[in-house]
Design a protein around this motif. Structure first.
Motif, PDB file in Angstrom:
ATOM      1  N   PRO A 274       0.814  -1.220   0.000  1.00 55.95           N
ATOM      2  CA  PRO A 274       0.000   0.000   0.000  1.00 55.95           C
ATOM      3  C   PRO A 274       0.850   1.274   0.000  1.00 55.95           C
ATOM      4  CG  PRO A 274      -0.948  -1.604   1.500  1.00 55.95           C
ATOM      5  CD  PRO A 274       0.358  -2.182   1.034  1.00 55.95           C
TER       6      PRO A 274
ATOM      7  N   ASP B 186       0.482   4.000  -2.896  1.00 58.99           N
ATOM      8  CA  ASP B 186       0.044   5.360  -2.563  1.00 58.99           C
ATOM      9  C   ASP B 186       1.055   6.415  -3.028  1.00 58.99           C
ATOM     10  OD1 ASP B 186      -2.374   4.699  -1.443  1.00 58.99           O
ATOM     11  OD2 ASP B 186      -1.641   4.651   0.619  1.00 58.99           O
TER      12      ASP B 186
ATOM     13  N   TYR C 165       6.796  -2.347   5.385  1.00 63.51           N
ATOM     14  CA  TYR C 165       5.590  -2.567   6.192  1.00 63.51           C
ATOM     15  C   TYR C 165       5.643  -1.770   7.494  1.00 63.51           C
ATOM     16  CZ  TYR C 165       2.297  -5.290   9.107  1.00 63.51           C
ATOM     17  OH  TYR C 165       1.292  -5.690   9.953  1.00 63.51           O
ATOM     18  N   GLU C 166       6.799  -1.813   8.159  1.00 63.19           N
ATOM     19  CA  GLU C 166       6.908  -1.068   9.426  1.00 63.19           C
ATOM     20  C   GLU C 166       6.869   0.444   9.182  1.00 63.19           C
ATOM     21  OE1 GLU C 166       6.556  -2.146  12.344  1.00 63.19           O
ATOM     22  OE2 GLU C 166       7.159  -4.249  12.391  1.00 63.19           O
TER      23      GLU C 166
ATOM     24  N   GLU D 221       5.271   1.845   6.761  1.00 62.94           N
ATOM     25  CA  GLU D 221       3.851   2.076   6.465  1.00 62.94           C
ATOM     26  C   GLU D 221       3.048   2.215   7.763  1.00 62.94           C
ATOM     27  OE1 GLU D 221       2.406  -0.618   3.283  1.00 62.94           O
ATOM     28  OE2 GLU D 221       0.690  -0.893   4.604  1.00 62.94           O
ATOM     29  N   LYS D 222       3.284   1.329   8.703  1.00 59.73           N
ATOM     30  CA  LYS D 222       2.569   1.405   9.982  1.00 59.73           C
ATOM     31  C   LYS D 222       2.953   2.676  10.737  1.00 59.73           C
ATOM     32  CE  LYS D 222       3.255  -2.870  11.768  1.00 59.73           C
ATOM     33  NZ  LYS D 222       2.991  -3.951  12.764  1.00 59.73           N
TER      34      LYS D 222
ATOM     35  N   VAL E 155      -0.250   5.367   7.140  1.00 64.98           N
ATOM     36  CA  VAL E 155      -0.909   5.437   5.838  1.00 64.98           C
ATOM     37  C   VAL E 155      -2.157   4.561   5.784  1.00 64.98           C
ATOM     38  CG1 VAL E 155      -0.698   4.694   3.427  1.00 64.98           C
ATOM     39  CG2 VAL E 155       1.096   6.048   4.490  1.00 64.98           C
ATOM     40  N   THR E 156      -2.050   3.372   6.373  1.00 65.11           N
ATOM     41  CA  THR E 156      -3.158   2.434   6.191  1.00 65.11           C
ATOM     42  C   THR E 156      -3.995   2.267   7.436  1.00 65.11           C
ATOM     43  OG1 THR E 156      -1.671   0.644   6.761  1.00 65.11           O
ATOM     44  CG2 THR E 156      -1.978   1.124   4.421  1.00 65.11           C
ATOM     45  N   ASN E 157      -3.666   3.005   8.503  1.00 60.91           N
ATOM     46  CA  ASN E 157      -4.477   2.851   9.711  1.00 60.91           C
ATOM     47  C   ASN E 157      -5.841   3.502   9.514  1.00 60.91           C
ATOM     48  OD1 ASN E 157      -2.189   1.709  10.622  1.00 60.91           O
ATOM     49  ND2 ASN E 157      -1.943   2.991  12.445  1.00 60.91           N
ATOM     50  N   ASP E 158      -6.835   2.694   9.687  1.00 66.89           N
ATOM     51  CA  ASP E 158      -8.186   3.262   9.507  1.00 66.89           C
ATOM     52  C   ASP E 158      -9.069   2.912  10.692  1.00 66.89           C
ATOM     53  OD1 ASP E 158      -9.424   0.669   7.252  1.00 66.89           O
ATOM     54  OD2 ASP E 158      -8.164   0.592   9.025  1.00 66.89           O
TER      55      ASP E 158
END
Lengths: 225, 225
Positions: B76, B80, B214-215, B217-218, B222-225
């Motif tokens: 992601p 993005d 991945y880390e 990103e966390k 970005v992907t926390n919803d």
């Protein structure tokens, strides 16, 4: 912890009988010096022949299966013998990797190995092949206490929370779809206890597999030093 | 956040001039209907010809480069537009992917694309190729405020802590080795501010890349919803 990892309904099969005279298949087999019955169905090369294939959008992606397997089998968790890997195929066969078995990193070598085991169906060794329905595989061979299926149709859960639930199970099983588009079949869905999504958008199988295994690894403390 | 991701000293190159008459190379080129100068060096097929090659143990692994790129470009964060990807090669060339560019998932298609861009060296488009030393690439093209190099020789750091440090930088750059064995060269090492290991044992480039992205990103939400 022993994590059972199933790549479900995987897009891995030899060219099915009805397609072996298709020009794209014949040409590809000839280029490789093999019979059409001896090569993997591969959308990259057989696209034009796959138009009328049943569930064709889910099939013919050995590259996807390769990447997903590498993303699991190169992790510390797997290398420590804590993951049991199954590739259940759209054609009703299941491949089981012997613990800690490394698969060829080069796709062309992997393809050759898959063609060999799908032809010969060895009953033992590093890659074992057997025929089983999804229900038989899960209920008889794996016999887990909880089955987690990964799908954009599932309930939203943080990967960390999923990993905690996986680690809390006695004999957990994680199912990731081994196909490029679409959703789990009814038969596969019937074996799943909890359907989970870890991301809003659809992700490649290898990304989902890498993240789930990594979080399970962290939750099980294997590599914390 | 914009993460600069460099796959450094990558084992990706056309067959070097001195090897183009080796029997293994000639046979492989012939099988593929190409000239030896037009194909990628690949240890899976040219092993016997690579024995006396300088730094041979770090070269000839386009499959490794492919897997590492897929592990970044299918995330992601990349989709993005938050990751800028460079493949710096052992032969002194750098490939830069246009933001959000998808690379072929099938290795055989990827190989064809890499052969084409390494021959033609396009100055723009989805994959740009230019000649630059590692120092020039990092200092001039990327111009980061902090360079994190991933290596088993680095200081131990949890991936989460690395990701926090990356996200805290204004223009962070992460270097992962694009080779199968060995360590960063002196020239590469000289561009690195912090050398980090996220695991005790050596890991494949694609596993390191997947975990770091991945880390990050966390950490960047970005992907926390």
């Amino acid at each position: 912890l022993l994590l059972n990892f199933v790549l479900a309904e995987s897009a891995l099969e030899l060219v099915p009988e009805g397609m072996r005279r298709s020009p794209a298949v014949v040409a590809d087999a000839k280029r490789r010096g093999k019979e059409p019955s001896m090569i993997l169905l591969d959308r990259s090369f057989h696209h034009s022949a796959m138009e009328r294939l049943e569930e064709g959008e889910k099939r013919g992606r050995p590259d996807l299966v390769h990447q997903a397997l590498l993303s699991v089998t190169c992790t510390p968790l797997y290398l420590d013998g804590k993951v049991r890997v199954f590739v259940q195929t759209c054609a009703g066969l299941t491949l089981e990797l012997e613990k800690r078995t490394r698969i060829p990193k080069n796709y062309i070598r992997f393809r050759g190995l898959m063609e060999k085991v799908l032809m010969e169906r060895p009953g033992g060794g590093l890659v074992k092949v057997f025929s089983a329905s999804m229900k038989e595989l899960v209920r008889r061979t794996v016999s887990p206490d909880e089955v987690f299926g990964l799908s954009v149709r599932g309930e939203r859960m943080k990967p960390e929370a999923l990993a905690s639930a996986v680690v809390a199970a006695r004999n957990p099983c994680v199912l990731v779809g081994g196909f490029p588009h679409g959703h789990f079949s009814k038969e596969t869905s019937a074996t799943i206890d909890r359907l989970i999504r870890i991301e809003e958008r659809p992700l490649e199988a290898h990304v989902v597999a890498a993240r789930v295994v990594y979080e399970v690894e962290k939750a099980s403390d294997v590599t914390n030093d």
